[in-house]
Design an enzyme around this catalytic site. Sequence first.
Site, PDB file in Angstrom:
ATOM      1  N   TYR B 184       3.658  21.500   6.065  1.00 36.44           N
ATOM      2  CA  TYR B 184       3.844  20.933   7.397  1.00 36.44           C
ATOM      3  C   TYR B 184       5.116  20.112   7.533  1.00 36.44           C
ATOM      4  CZ  TYR B 184      -0.291  22.346   9.953  1.00 36.44           C
ATOM      5  OH  TYR B 184      -1.216  23.071  10.644  1.00 36.44           O
ATOM      6  N   GLU B 270     -22.616  24.730 -14.885  1.00 34.98           N
ATOM      7  CA  GLU B 270     -22.105  25.570 -13.798  1.00 34.98           C
ATOM      8  C   GLU B 270     -22.450  25.011 -12.431  1.00 34.98           C
ATOM      9  OE1 GLU B 270     -23.154  29.734 -14.036  1.00 34.98           O
ATOM     10  OE2 GLU B 270     -22.722  30.074 -11.923  1.00 34.98           O
ATOM     11  N   ASP B 322     -25.419  30.153 -15.670  1.00 33.71           N
ATOM     12  CA  ASP B 322     -26.421  31.167 -15.377  1.00 33.71           C
ATOM     13  C   ASP B 322     -26.267  32.328 -16.352  1.00 33.71           C
ATOM     14  OD1 ASP B 322     -27.386  29.740 -13.261  1.00 33.71           O
ATOM     15  OD2 ASP B 322     -26.364  30.916 -11.720  1.00 33.71           O
TER      16      ASP B 322
END
EC number: 5.6.2.2
Lengths: 441, 441
Positions: B184, B270, B322
């Site tokens: 910006y 996780e 997982d």
Amino acid sequence: MSEKKRRGGAGAGAASGSASKKPRVSTAASYAESLRSKLRPDASILATLRSLASACSKSKPAGSSSSSSASKALAAEDDPAASYIVVADQDSASVTSRINRLVLAAARSILSGRGFSFAVPSRAASNQVYLPDLDRIVLVRRESARPFANVATARKATITARVLSLVHAVLRRGIHVTKRDLFYTDVKLFGDQAQSDAVLDDVSCMLGCTRSSLHVVASEKGVVVGRLTFADDGDRIDCTRMGVGGKAIPPNIDRVSGIESDALFILLVEKDAAFMRLAEDRFYNRFPCIILTAKGQPDVATRLFLRRLKVELKLPVLALVDSDPYGLKILSVYMCGSKNMSYDSANLTTPDIKWLGVRPSDLDKYRVPEQCRLPMTDHDIKVGKELLEEDFVKQNEGWVKELETMLRTRQKAEIQALSSFGFQYLTEVYLPLKLQQQDWI
Amino acid sequence: MSEKKRRGGAGAGAASGSASKKPRVSTAASYAESLRSKLRPDASILATLRSLASACSKSKPAGSSSSSSASKALAAEDDPAASYIVVADQDSASVTSRINRLVLAAARSILSGRGFSFAVPSRAASNQVYLPDLDRIVLVRRESARPFANVATARKATITARVLSLVHAVLRRGIHVTKRDLFYTDVKLFGDQAQSDAVLDDVSCMLGCTRSSLHVVASEKGVVVGRLTFADDGDRIDCTRMGVGGKAIPPNIDRVSGIESDALFILLVEKDAAFMRLAEDRFYNRFPCIILTAKGQPDVATRLFLRRLKVELKLPVLALVDSDPYGLKILSVYMCGSKNMSYDSANLTTPDIKWLGVRPSDLDKYRVPEQCRLPMTDHDIKVGKELLEEDFVKQNEGWVKELETMLRTRQKAEIQALSSFGFQYLTEVYLPLKLQQQDWI
């Protein structure tokens, strides 16, 4: 544009160039810089903020004195009307005894040979209404029977009994679990998580208490810094000493206690980039405030936390969001809740949030360069038009005007568009000037 | 199944029922419970962990003694080979003087009438290689000229000069900004953010320093609790006193200092649900450790933070993810980096992470009920097969076996599947037993 010219341009962080488009970048930059001279001494701005804070704390219960509907909304919890359901926070002992009563009633019913049945409030969309007086979405009180001795409802009644038993166990152990944990305790019965989630919401309505009172928590993503101390699970947290990263907002609001603050207002920030700027510049040391963000779409933990701060500290809440329909949507979630959590809305919403910026009118007022504005997409315009029809917008004339300006100019801008005037323009000029001019609506 | 039977089932959090499927839920639950008796006293488990930690700290620089490649990888920064680019952390003074040298060279070149040109290392995918010796993705040293006096590169050369000047200003001010802020500051020149982002990466390679050394930071989403104290921007943080919410990991790693710990290992988690369970149960008080999570896909700030902890504290890192290909993918990002940040990989990666669980072989070993396992989708299987071809998997025989088990059984499971044995089974039985049995690979 030659390299030489570019090098000779404005200083670091200020956009330079010889643009011919209007507003010209260099002119805009020097105008933006000139606003710095408009700033009065901090002591004068602080006096303004002090009167705002004291006006806010005088209205009891919490809510700005200028907004009678907000006061009413918060008062309503003490005496929920019989015709609609507004669930409330309850402590573990109270929830446990409510479960005991339900189960005892079921047992008596079985012993008397009538089987058993749960009376479950309807959470259907058609049953959700917006109450202008309360400025909230609530559930109309309409219960349906869920008998065990009926092939259509036997399974759901079983799931309901199981969830009641699991919640009871969680409360007895004094721990907190997620919806996912709950689901995995009996996958065979629940089948999929949508079913245990739905029944959990039913149970919440049946017991007349919030989901967080059941000790089933959402994951948190919000952070907080600033003039605030509180205890998280007994650990004393001083949010002025949390560096730039800030303190993660706890997932279990009932473990938050001892909230203290010498802040004059709460600054609610949409995005973490702006949060980081404010934290690194220690904005709260110059203007005593509590700064928090949910990093985009507000999560339940952040909404609960904001509400707790507002209710206990009775501070005004000023919001800094992008100048686009999505920024307003985020405000609406904080203020009015979202449709799918309506029964819990009273405990999740913080009415009377002031829109500090970035507002559509700021783009011209601060002469944000054309290149830093973005054209609205068709979808943006559709969302903007829908917002114009929403009650929470309609009841605030200033908001309607701003939204109309946005739709007329078809321009939006991010908070970070202010970086075009320098990386620290946000904290050094824009926000101080906004506060000085009491430029919130 | 009658309601009566259900009520008479196992206690809170334990799955009950009269399932006929194998493994039967009630049997599985009682087996799972029986594992509790296998646990030796904590003192004995702690002795195991102490020897692990001391083995880890003896190998210098950081890296487990069992993994010579890891040691080499970390040693390589001291003496980066000339044939590839591994950028390193640099302090502000050093980066500033590198920029000064670049700009002086350009100025001299212009004064001598030769115009100026930047030598930019290629970051193309074809230029990225995995070095087995280093266990990392790096860039081959291959530079292309970016002359200003060429219509094809004039614009990019200008952008490069502008980014150098902006970074210089940020460093001089001692602040940190985001990529978006940078964009910006000169939207007109950059056009869109992809261009300023790309040049920022170029500049990082040109200067041979990490993006965080340029004080351009990523937003953080990680949290940490446990036996760790450090200073965040000068504020002393004690992570044993951060409640359940934890401390948000700071976005600007160079403001982190004074890292101290009496932990025996780092537990990398996780998901935030498991993190919350560990934090609420104050797992780190029973087994001294540092617990951190990026809440899913690892962000740059969390990866930098983990690496700092590993390098300074020389602790073993155990991972709890997982049991699915995605869990392994996450490990690979922590260990080897992701393709699009390869030039920075040496500073973002933590080699030698041990896979503690949940591993495919755990599903049978802990008799996780069939209903709590999920069938792998076609996409899962595709990703799993791809992982089998990846070097970081291939070089660990144990991992190959586990992945083959996963693909053979076509089953996956989340960490939270362990909740089927009780909400606190993870912290009370599963993890302690894993640690006792040194069951990591």
